[in-house]
Every structure is written in structure tokens, then in C-alpha cells.
Motif scaffolding. Structure first.
Motif, PDB file in Angstrom:
ATOM      1  N   TYR A  36       7.417   1.373 -10.013  1.00 56.18           N
ATOM      2  CA  TYR A  36       7.483   0.540 -11.211  1.00 56.18           C
ATOM      3  C   TYR A  36       6.695  -0.757 -11.019  1.00 56.18           C
ATOM      4  O   TYR A  36       6.019  -1.223 -11.932  1.00 56.18           O
ATOM      5  CB  TYR A  36       8.955   0.244 -11.529  1.00 56.18           C
ATOM      6  N   PHE A  37       6.765  -1.345  -9.835  1.00 59.11           N
ATOM      7  CA  PHE A  37       6.094  -2.626  -9.613  1.00 59.11           C
ATOM      8  C   PHE A  37       4.683  -2.492  -9.058  1.00 59.11           C
ATOM      9  O   PHE A  37       3.957  -3.484  -9.009  1.00 59.11           O
ATOM     10  CB  PHE A  37       6.938  -3.507  -8.688  1.00 59.11           C
ATOM     11  N   LEU A  38       4.258  -1.311  -8.647  1.00 54.69           N
ATOM     12  CA  LEU A  38       2.906  -1.154  -8.101  1.00 54.69           C
ATOM     13  C   LEU A  38       1.823  -1.228  -9.169  1.00 54.69           C
ATOM     14  O   LEU A  38       0.705  -1.639  -8.883  1.00 54.69           O
ATOM     15  CB  LEU A  38       2.780   0.182  -7.364  1.00 54.69           C
ATOM     16  N   ILE A  39       2.121  -0.839 -10.371  1.00 53.91           N
ATOM     17  CA  ILE A  39       1.099  -0.788 -11.409  1.00 53.91           C
ATOM     18  C   ILE A  39       0.628  -2.184 -11.818  1.00 53.91           C
ATOM     19  O   ILE A  39      -0.540  -2.384 -12.146  1.00 53.91           O
ATOM     20  CB  ILE A  39       1.606   0.022 -12.628  1.00 53.91           C
ATOM     21  N   GLY A  40       1.502  -3.177 -11.769  1.00 57.05           N
ATOM     22  CA  GLY A  40       1.187  -4.523 -12.232  1.00 57.05           C
ATOM     23  C   GLY A  40       0.016  -5.188 -11.542  1.00 57.05           C
ATOM     24  O   GLY A  40      -0.915  -5.667 -12.214  1.00 57.05           O
ATOM     25  N   PRO A  41      -0.008  -5.258 -10.216  1.00 55.06           N
ATOM     26  CA  PRO A  41      -1.140  -5.910  -9.556  1.00 55.06           C
ATOM     27  C   PRO A  41      -2.481  -5.233  -9.846  1.00 55.06           C
ATOM     28  O   PRO A  41      -3.499  -5.905  -9.994  1.00 55.06           O
ATOM     29  CB  PRO A  41      -0.792  -5.820  -8.074  1.00 55.06           C
ATOM     30  N   PHE A  42      -2.479  -3.913  -9.948  1.00 62.10           N
ATOM     31  CA  PHE A  42      -3.731  -3.224 -10.255  1.00 62.10           C
ATOM     32  C   PHE A  42      -4.165  -3.482 -11.696  1.00 62.10           C
ATOM     33  O   PHE A  42      -5.349  -3.616 -11.984  1.00 62.10           O
ATOM     34  CB  PHE A  42      -3.589  -1.718 -10.018  1.00 62.10           C
ATOM     35  N   TYR A  43      -3.207  -3.557 -12.595  1.00 61.08           N
ATOM     36  CA  TYR A  43      -3.501  -3.791 -14.009  1.00 61.08           C
ATOM     37  C   TYR A  43      -3.971  -5.230 -14.251  1.00 61.08           C
ATOM     38  O   TYR A  43      -4.952  -5.456 -14.943  1.00 61.08           O
ATOM     39  CB  TYR A  43      -2.248  -3.477 -14.838  1.00 61.08           C
ATOM     40  N   ILE A  44      -3.298  -6.188 -13.660  1.00 58.59           N
ATOM     41  CA  ILE A  44      -3.595  -7.601 -13.913  1.00 58.59           C
ATOM     42  C   ILE A  44      -4.743  -8.111 -13.053  1.00 58.59           C
ATOM     43  O   ILE A  44      -5.582  -8.888 -13.515  1.00 58.59           O
ATOM     44  CB  ILE A  44      -2.340  -8.464 -13.663  1.00 58.59           C
ATOM     45  N   LEU A  45      -4.806  -7.687 -11.785  1.00 61.82           N
ATOM     46  CA  LEU A  45      -5.766  -8.259 -10.846  1.00 61.82           C
ATOM     47  C   LEU A  45      -6.874  -7.307 -10.418  1.00 61.82           C
ATOM     48  O   LEU A  45      -7.744  -7.704  -9.639  1.00 61.82           O
ATOM     49  CB  LEU A  45      -5.016  -8.735  -9.587  1.00 61.82           C
ATOM     50  N   PHE A  85       8.412  10.088  -3.359  1.00 59.37           N
ATOM     51  CA  PHE A  85       7.215  10.497  -4.101  1.00 59.37           C
ATOM     52  C   PHE A  85       7.532  10.695  -5.578  1.00 59.37           C
ATOM     53  O   PHE A  85       6.841  10.143  -6.450  1.00 59.37           O
ATOM     54  CB  PHE A  85       6.646  11.777  -3.488  1.00 59.37           C
ATOM     55  N   ILE A  86       8.566  11.449  -5.879  1.00 62.63           N
ATOM     56  CA  ILE A  86       8.935  11.708  -7.276  1.00 62.63           C
ATOM     57  C   ILE A  86       9.361  10.416  -7.966  1.00 62.63           C
ATOM     58  O   ILE A  86       8.971  10.135  -9.103  1.00 62.63           O
ATOM     59  CB  ILE A  86      10.053  12.764  -7.357  1.00 62.63           C
ATOM     60  N   GLY A  87      10.170   9.611  -7.294  1.00 64.05           N
ATOM     61  CA  GLY A  87      10.627   8.357  -7.876  1.00 64.05           C
ATOM     62  C   GLY A  87       9.493   7.376  -8.125  1.00 64.05           C
ATOM     63  O   GLY A  87       9.447   6.709  -9.163  1.00 64.05           O
ATOM     64  N   ALA A  88       8.557   7.280  -7.191  1.00 64.86           N
ATOM     65  CA  ALA A  88       7.438   6.347  -7.347  1.00 64.86           C
ATOM     66  C   ALA A  88       6.509   6.789  -8.475  1.00 64.86           C
ATOM     67  O   ALA A  88       6.040   5.949  -9.259  1.00 64.86           O
ATOM     68  CB  ALA A  88       6.669   6.218  -6.038  1.00 64.86           C
TER      69      ALA A  88
END
Length: 145
Positions: free
Chosen positions: A56-65, A124-127
């Protein structure tokens, strides 16, 4: 040393210091409620919970930065980057499990080869699920505001 920082359990050979933060009841309570230490969870459920939080939190840094941050496809690039990092992290968990647990699947629990495989699969499934949920929420933010 000061009166607040002492060797853990008054044993200077442990290599850990006992401070008001590390030995407080609040710290022990917080750490005891993390999914990796919580009692009564199976290895699969531990992996799912840890994976959902990380995905859930991994997508943010790639999206914003990320390098595509000012483009129309920044969110999709963030999702794909997060999925790529989840694959790398899962590979790392798998390698760690293969190197650390040599019990041929005879034991149960998280600290066994069987339990670690379940934890890794759950991660893996949860991420992946966490990353997709974050993508859907960010893609449809207009509907929530």
C-alpha cells in the motif's frame, strides 16, 4: 554510563543497551502488537498483513518522486514500479528462507522452511493487493473528495 542507560539485564556482554525507550512498557506493547510478533497468527496471515502494509505504501514514492512524476501515466508507472519492487523483495525473502531454514519441511511455525514459504507467499499476495488498492484509490480520488 548515565543512570538511564544501562546494559540490558545488567549484563554488559549482551551487546544491547537498556534505555527508557527500549525497555518501556509502551514500546514492548507496540512491538508485541506488530504482526510478526502477535500471538495466534499463522505464517500466511502474518505475511498477508505485512505485505498489505508494504504494498500500500510502496506506490507513493514512485508516483510522487519517480522519473515520470509529471506525466499522465505517473500513477501507472508507480504501480508497475511498486510491483517490480515487490517481486524483488519476494525474491529476497525466498533466498533468505532457503539459506536460513534447512529443516526439509519437518518443522512448523515461522522459523521453519515451511512456515517461511507461507509467510513469503502471503507477503507477495498481500503486497500486490495493497499496491492495487492504493492505485485504485489514487486513480479514483475525484470520487472521494
Amino acid at each position: 554510563m548515565s543512570e538511564f542507560v544501562k546494559p540490558y539485564n545488567n549484563d554488559p556482554f549482551v551487546g544491547n543497551l537498556s534505555t527508557p525507550v527500549t525497555t518501556s512498557t509502551a514500546t514492548k506493547l507496540y512491538l508485541g502488537n506488530l504482526p510478526i510478533y502477535r500471538k495466534g497468527l499463522s505464517a500466511l496471515m502474518r505475511g498477508l498483513e505485512v505485505g498489505m502494509a508494504h504494498g500500500y505504501f510502496l506506490i507513493g514514492p514512485f508516483y510522487i518522486l519517480g522519473p515520470m512524476r509529471n506525466t499522465e501515466n505517473a500513477l501507472l508507472a508507480g504501480l508497475l514500479s511498486a510491483i517490480g519492487l515487490v517481486l524483488i523483495l519476494t525474491l529476497g525473502l525466498t533466498i533468505y528462507g532457503l539459506a536460513s531454514f534447512q529443516d526439509d519441511g519437518q518443522l512448523e511455525g515461522l522459523e521453519s522452511s515451511k512456515g517461511w514459504r507461507k509467510f513469503t507467499g502471503g507477503f507477495f499476495i498481500g503486497a500486490l493487493g495493497g499496491a492495487v488498492v492504493a492505485y485504485l484509490l489514487l486513480n479514483n480520488i475525484v470520487f472521494f473528495s
